[in-house]
Write a protein that holds these residues in place. Sequence first.
Motif, PDB file in Angstrom:
ATOM      1  N   ILE A 190       0.827  -1.198   0.000  1.00 51.76           N
ATOM      2  CA  ILE A 190       0.000   0.000   0.000  1.00 51.76           C
ATOM      3  C   ILE A 190       0.864   1.252   0.000  1.00 51.76           C
ATOM      4  O   ILE A 190       2.023   1.224   0.415  1.00 51.76           O
ATOM      5  CB  ILE A 190      -0.973   0.039   1.199  1.00 51.76           C
ATOM      6  N   SER A 191       0.267   2.329  -0.449  1.00 53.13           N
ATOM      7  CA  SER A 191       0.937   3.629  -0.401  1.00 53.13           C
ATOM      8  C   SER A 191       0.698   4.244   0.973  1.00 53.13           C
ATOM      9  O   SER A 191      -0.104   3.740   1.762  1.00 53.13           O
ATOM     10  CB  SER A 191       0.364   4.541  -1.490  1.00 53.13           C
ATOM     11  N   ALA A 192       1.362   5.355   1.224  1.00 53.07           N
ATOM     12  CA  ALA A 192       1.145   6.063   2.493  1.00 53.07           C
ATOM     13  C   ALA A 192      -0.315   6.519   2.589  1.00 53.07           C
ATOM     14  O   ALA A 192      -0.921   6.457   3.657  1.00 53.07           O
ATOM     15  CB  ALA A 192       2.097   7.239   2.601  1.00 53.07           C
ATOM     16  N   ASP A 193      -0.897   6.959   1.453  1.00 56.94           N
ATOM     17  CA  ASP A 193      -2.306   7.355   1.444  1.00 56.94           C
ATOM     18  C   ASP A 193      -3.201   6.157   1.751  1.00 56.94           C
ATOM     19  O   ASP A 193      -4.166   6.266   2.495  1.00 56.94           O
ATOM     20  CB  ASP A 193      -2.701   7.939   0.088  1.00 56.94           C
ATOM     21  N   GLY A 194      -2.889   5.020   1.136  1.00 58.20           N
ATOM     22  CA  GLY A 194      -3.659   3.797   1.379  1.00 58.20           C
ATOM     23  C   GLY A 194      -3.574   3.376   2.833  1.00 58.20           C
ATOM     24  O   GLY A 194      -4.566   2.928   3.417  1.00 58.20           O
ATOM     25  N   LEU A 195      -2.390   3.512   3.425  1.00 57.89           N
ATOM     26  CA  LEU A 195      -2.199   3.187   4.837  1.00 57.89           C
ATOM     27  C   LEU A 195      -3.090   4.075   5.709  1.00 57.89           C
ATOM     28  O   LEU A 195      -3.781   3.582   6.613  1.00 57.89           O
ATOM     29  CB  LEU A 195      -0.733   3.365   5.229  1.00 57.89           C
ATOM     30  N   ARG A 214      -0.497  -4.560   9.982  1.00 58.32           N
ATOM     31  CA  ARG A 214       0.702  -5.095  10.627  1.00 58.32           C
ATOM     32  C   ARG A 214       1.689  -5.667   9.608  1.00 58.32           C
ATOM     33  O   ARG A 214       2.888  -5.588   9.780  1.00 58.32           O
ATOM     34  CB  ARG A 214       0.297  -6.159  11.653  1.00 58.32           C
ATOM     35  N   THR A 215       1.175  -6.252   8.534  1.00 60.42           N
ATOM     36  CA  THR A 215       2.045  -6.953   7.584  1.00 60.42           C
ATOM     37  C   THR A 215       2.300  -6.178   6.293  1.00 60.42           C
ATOM     38  O   THR A 215       3.102  -6.608   5.476  1.00 60.42           O
ATOM     39  CB  THR A 215       1.437  -8.321   7.212  1.00 60.42           C
ATOM     40  N   ALA A 216       1.630  -5.050   6.117  1.00 60.46           N
ATOM     41  CA  ALA A 216       1.717  -4.315   4.854  1.00 60.46           C
ATOM     42  C   ALA A 216       3.116  -3.762   4.594  1.00 60.46           C
ATOM     43  O   ALA A 216       3.833  -3.370   5.512  1.00 60.46           O
ATOM     44  CB  ALA A 216       0.717  -3.169   4.844  1.00 60.46           C
ATOM     45  N   VAL A 217       3.451  -3.755   3.325  1.00 58.11           N
ATOM     46  CA  VAL A 217       4.664  -3.088   2.852  1.00 58.11           C
ATOM     47  C   VAL A 217       4.211  -1.717   2.365  1.00 58.11           C
ATOM     48  O   VAL A 217       3.429  -1.614   1.426  1.00 58.11           O
ATOM     49  CB  VAL A 217       5.317  -3.869   1.688  1.00 58.11           C
ATOM     50  N   VAL A 218       4.679  -0.661   3.034  1.00 55.93           N
ATOM     51  CA  VAL A 218       4.307   0.696   2.638  1.00 55.93           C
ATOM     52  C   VAL A 218       5.353   1.187   1.648  1.00 55.93           C
ATOM     53  O   VAL A 218       6.546   1.221   1.948  1.00 55.93           O
ATOM     54  CB  VAL A 218       4.217   1.640   3.857  1.00 55.93           C
TER      55      VAL A 218
END
Length: 164
Positions: free
Chosen positions: A13-18, A77-81
């Motif tokens: 996800i992107s920072a916006d998606g986060l 918790r597992t997302a790659v930003v």
Amino acid sequence: MAEKESMKGRPVISADGLAKLEEELNYYKLVKRKEIAEQIKVARGFGDLSENAEYDEAKNEQAKIEDHITQLETMLRTAVVVDHTELTNDQVGVGSRVRVRDTASGFEMEYKVVGATEADPLSGKISNESPVGGALIGAKPGEEVTFAVPDGLRTLKVLEIMKD
């Protein structure tokens, strides 16, 4: 290719998606939990819980909400930003905008490669986990990528990679 391997099995996800996922999680924890607790309280007031359809429905909805909260927490918790400031114009990555040409039809398209949670094909945002997005990750301008579609194989030539 290293980018593909480091993200395998993890949501990207992107920072916006986060920020959107965190906002959704807070909404479910702070608003939806309270709403369903109130529905359960009201349904309990209807009497015998063994034959109380309102209570059963509210408990089922509570289970769905808690499951969704767990899914969001796991994703966060597992997302790659992805840091879009690290993108370059010489290789497609998550967050890249890419102009391609279908080698069979000559038709040109522009896509933005995003994580699966942000995908919106109607607005040109394709998931890095989709056949097209997965094939494009790591491609360079001038390269051709081939991927499977229901009626065979499709080949796209990367014309240009742009940063937003």
